[in-house]
Design an enzyme around this catalytic site. Sequence first.
Site, PDB file in Angstrom:
ATOM      1  N   HIS A 579       0.815  -1.211   0.000  1.00  0.00           N
ATOM      2  CA  HIS A 579       0.000   0.000   0.000  1.00  0.00           C
ATOM      3  C   HIS A 579       0.849   1.262   0.000  1.00  0.00           C
ATOM      4  O   HIS A 579       0.487   2.267  -0.607  1.00  0.00           O
ATOM      5  CB  HIS A 579      -0.921  -0.003   1.228  1.00  0.00           C
ATOM      6  CG  HIS A 579      -2.247  -0.622   0.951  1.00  0.00           C
ATOM      7  ND1 HIS A 579      -3.122  -0.998   1.933  1.00  0.00           N
ATOM      8  CD2 HIS A 579      -2.860  -0.927  -0.220  1.00  0.00           C
ATOM      9  CE1 HIS A 579      -4.214  -1.505   1.383  1.00  0.00           C
ATOM     10  NE2 HIS A 579      -4.071  -1.474   0.094  1.00  0.00           N
ATOM     11  N   GLU A 815       0.682 -17.784 -20.782  1.00  0.00           N
ATOM     12  CA  GLU A 815       1.422 -17.451 -19.564  1.00  0.00           C
ATOM     13  C   GLU A 815       2.109 -18.681 -18.979  1.00  0.00           C
ATOM     14  O   GLU A 815       2.803 -18.599 -17.979  1.00  0.00           O
ATOM     15  CB  GLU A 815       0.488 -16.816 -18.516  1.00  0.00           C
ATOM     16  CG  GLU A 815      -0.793 -17.590 -18.274  1.00  0.00           C
ATOM     17  CD  GLU A 815      -1.798 -16.814 -17.444  1.00  0.00           C
ATOM     18  OE1 GLU A 815      -1.374 -15.942 -16.667  1.00  0.00           O
ATOM     19  OE2 GLU A 815      -2.997 -17.082 -17.571  1.00  0.00           O
ATOM     20  N   ASP A 839       3.610 -13.753 -15.665  1.00  0.00           N
ATOM     21  CA  ASP A 839       3.589 -15.168 -15.281  1.00  0.00           C
ATOM     22  C   ASP A 839       4.466 -16.011 -16.197  1.00  0.00           C
ATOM     23  O   ASP A 839       5.105 -16.962 -15.745  1.00  0.00           O
ATOM     24  CB  ASP A 839       2.155 -15.700 -15.283  1.00  0.00           C
ATOM     25  CG  ASP A 839       1.455 -15.453 -13.957  1.00  0.00           C
ATOM     26  OD1 ASP A 839       2.152 -15.172 -12.967  1.00  0.00           O
ATOM     27  OD2 ASP A 839       0.211 -15.524 -13.904  1.00  0.00           O
ATOM     28  N   CYS A 886       0.236  -8.365 -22.591  1.00  0.00           N
ATOM     29  CA  CYS A 886      -0.496  -7.655 -21.532  1.00  0.00           C
ATOM     30  C   CYS A 886       0.241  -7.690 -20.202  1.00  0.00           C
ATOM     31  O   CYS A 886      -0.356  -7.440 -19.154  1.00  0.00           O
ATOM     32  CB  CYS A 886      -1.900  -8.234 -21.373  1.00  0.00           C
ATOM     33  SG  CYS A 886      -1.927  -9.972 -20.893  1.00  0.00           S
TER      34      CYS A 886
END
Length: 950
Positions: A579, A815, A839, A886
Site C-alpha cells: 500500500h 502465460e 507469469d 499484456c
Amino acid sequence: MLALDIQHVRMNQHADDKAQALQCLVDILVEDQLVSAEYLDGLTTREQQSPTYLGQGIAIPHGTPQSRQYIQQTGIRLAHFPNGVLWDGENTIYLAVVIAAKSDEHLQVLQLLTKALNKDISQQIQAANTPEQLVELLQAQPATLALHEQLIATQVAAQDIEDFFWQATQRLKQHHYVECGFLSALNPKHLIQLNEEIWSISTHQQVLSPAIAIVQSASPIQYQDKNLQTLVCIASNDQMDLSQLNRLLDIFFNPEQSSQINTEKDAHQLAQLIGADIIPDWPSQTVQLANAHGLHARPATQLVNLTKKFQGEIHVQVDGGAFVSAKSLTKLLSLGCQRGQHLTFIAEPDSDAVQGLSQIIAAVQHGLGEEIQPIDTQQNTTNTQPEILTFESDADTDAKTHGIAASTGLAYGPAYVIKPRQYDYPRLASNIKDESLKLDIALHTVKNNIYQLIAKTDVNDIKQIFTAHLEMLDDPELIHNVQKGLKQGLSAAAAWHDYIESAAQAQEALQDRLLAERAADLRDIGERILAHLCGVEEQVAPDSPYILIMHDVGPSDVARLNKERVAGILTAVGGASAHSAIVARALGIPAIVGAGSRVLDIQNNETVLINGDSGEFIIQPDAALIEQAILERERQHALRLEAEKHCMAPAITFDQHQIEIAANIGNIHATEQAVNDGAEAIGLLRTELVFMAHQNAPSEEIQQADYRTVLDTLAGRPLVVRTLDVGGDKPLPYLPLPSEENPFLGLRGIRLTLRKPELLQQQLIALLKAADDRPLRIMFPMIGRVEEWRAAKAILDEVRQRYPCKNLQVGIMIEVPSAALLAPILAQEVDFFSIGTNDLTQYTLAIDRGHPLLSAEADGLHPSILLLIDQTVRAAHQYGKWVGICGELAADPKAVPILMGLGVDELSMSSTSIPLVKAQIRQLNFTDCQTLAHQALQCDSATSVRALGA
C-alpha cells in the site's frame, strides 16, 4: 493420508497381556510387509515412554522416531481384541490401531478417531462382529450443537439485515464453526419469524461444525413491515443435535420467554436465559503452545495426568474457543490445538486448582514431556545458538546499491532517517477498567485523525486505504481479542501489541504475496494506537526537501507527507505492490522499497540520489552526477507533457507500421481514465478484481451491469476480457479453496473454473448479454494443455447457442511455457493470443517475481522468454491470428522496440504509461526494430538484451 479401511481390520485377536498384544500387532505388520520384526522394539519403547491408550477401549500403538528405520511402507492396521487387553494398568482396550508411519501421518488418524470418542462406544467396539461395524463406529460423528456465551452479541448497532448476518458470521468464524462462504449463503428469503421481533435463519453451506449464533440489536429494525431485534443464526450439518436445537427453539416460540429475551441487554444474562454454556468468571492464565505437532496424544496425556492431581475443576480453551475440561483426554484432543496457538486455563475459585494454574502453565512451557523449540526466539536466544547465515553481504561497500523500483522518477536531497520507534510500557496491569478506558480513548483519537486524513486528501487510493484502516479498527474480532488480553491481566499497550503482531505474522504467512503485504497495514494502525497509549510523539520532519528513509513507510506515513518537501522515499523492506508503494505512486513521489536494513545506517543530511525507475540509489553522489540527474528529471518531465498532448494519436513508426496500444484495468471505473490516456482498447480486464469489488459472489445481473459499464465507456473500442482468474494465491472470500503447498502450480485460472463450470457459464452469459454485438474479446487464463482450451471453448459454444454474439473473438492467455510451445497447434483453433509476460517469465525462469532476493532476476527480456514470444507470434501469423502483450513488459522502454520487431500486434499496459509508449513508437523505424529483435534472440542473457542499442 492414512485412512480406516475394512481390508485392514483383523477381527478376533487374542492376547493375555500387553506384550503379547504388541507382538501380535507386529506380526500383522510384518505379514503385510509394512515393517520388519525389529519394529517391536519401537512399539515397546513408546509404551514405556507414554502409554498409547486413547479412550473408549482404543489404543493407538506406534513406534519411536528411532524405529522408523524398520518401516518398509507406511500404513495402519486395526486389531480387534474382543476379550480385552489391560493396557496401562487401569484401562482395558478392545481395539488397537497400530501405526507404521515414516513421519507423523498417525496424527491424521488420531484427528479422525478423536471425533468418535465424544460418546460411549467401548461396549459397541467390544461386541463388534465385522470390520464394517468397527470402521463405522470409528468414523461416526457424534451429534453436536455449539451454543455458548461467546456466540451471543447484544446491543449491536444494526442498520439492516446484512448487519445481523455479518455479526453472526463473525462470531461463528472466530470460533471455527464456519468458513469463508457462509455469509454469502445466508439468504434473507429463508428468514423465519419465531416470535415477536425474533427471527431465525439457517444454512448448511460452509459449516465445519454445528453451532448457533445469536445477535440482538440495540433497537429493532424494519424487515418485511415487521420488527426484527434478535436473529438466531443456525449453522447446521448432518451432525447437528436436533433434540438440543428443538429445546432451544421451544424457548423462542414461548411468548413469555421470548419477551424476556428481547428485553435482556446483557449477553451473559441472555446466555443463562436460553441455557447456553456460560464462560465461568474464574481465575485464568494463558500460555502459548510450542510443541511441534500441537497438543496430540502424548503431551495431552501428560496434561491430563497433571490436572487430575487437583480437586478443583480446570477448563481450557484455544484462542477464544469453547472451554472444555482439562481432565478429559478426548476433550483435549478434540481442541486440535496447534503450535503457536494459545491455551487459556481457568480454575474453579477457592480450590487447589487456582494454585495449580502456575504449575500447569510451567508444564506447557516446558513441552509436556516433549523437547520443544521456543517460539519467541528473541526472548530465548542464548550464546549457544548456531550461527545464522544471511544472504546480505556486509562486505559490500559499493556506494551504488539497488532496491525494488516502487514509484517512478528521479529524486535527490538530504537524508531524513526515521528508525523504528521503541515503546516502553508495563506488561501487566491490575485495573482492567482503567486499561479498557485508555484503549477506548486511543481508538477514538486515532479514528478521528484518520477521518481528518480522508477529508483532507483528494487522492482516491489514499481514501480507500484509510477507509480500510477504519474498518480494521472497527473489527469486532480485533477488539474482542484485545479485551481478552486485558482480562488476562495485560496492560492496554501489551494486549494491543500482542494481538496486532500475531495477526500481522499470520497475514505474512499467507501464500498470496499481495495479501501477505497487507501485514504492513495492520502494523501501521497498530503503531498509531501504540504510540498514543505510550505517549510517543511523532518526529518533526525538516522544513526543506528531503529523502525519507525508514524501515517501512506505512500508508498513514505516506499520506501525511508534504509532497513539496518529500523528494523521494527509500525503505529497508516492502514490495512494489504494498500500500505504501501504491500511495507513493498516487502522490507522484519517487520511491524505492526493499533496499535492505543498511539504508537505516545512512546518516541524517547525507545526500541520497534515487532512481524510482531502476531501483538504484547512490549515497553522497558527486556534483556532476546530481547535475546529470537534474537534467534527466527535467527531460523526463518535458517528454511526458509533450506525450500527453498527443496521447490520442495512433502509435505509428516512421516507416508507417502501426501497433494497437491498449490498457490493462481491474476496476470498471478505470475505463474512462484509460480512454482519456489514449487507450485504443482495453487489452486486459482482470475480472477477478471485479469479483473482489463485491462482498458476495456477483450475480449474473451484477456482472452484466459491470461489463456493460466498461463497454459503454469504450464507445466501440474493443474489450479483451480475461475470465475469472483466481486460485490458491488469489482467493475470493466467498469462494473458499483448499490450501495448497504451491498455489502457483495448483488450482487456479481455467483449472478452477473448469471444475466449477457454473461460475464460468454465469460469467460468459453476463459477458455475451452485455456485449450487444460490440467488439468483445474473451480469453481464458492459465491454459497449459490443448484439452483445457477445448473444454473451455465447448462451454462458451454452448452458451453462444443461447446468447448469440456477432462481434466476438475467443483466445487464450499465453502465460505457461507449454502453451507457447503448443502455439502452432492452438493457433489453428483460437482467434488470438495475449501473452502475460509476468507469469510467463516466472514460470519459465522458475523465479517468483515477488521474491525479495530473486525478483530482479525475473526479467521478461531474458532470451528464453523472447524465444517463446517469437514462436507464439510466428504460429499466430501463420494462421492469420493476432498477438498481444499484456504484461509489464509492454511498457518497458527497452522492450517496446524488441516486441514490435518480433511482430506483436498489440501492447497493453497501465493507462498512465500509454502516452510515453506511443511517443516512443513514433520515434522508431519498424525495420530497425526487426533487426534489434533478431539480435535479441541471439543473446545469452537479459543483461545482454538490455545492452543492445545502448
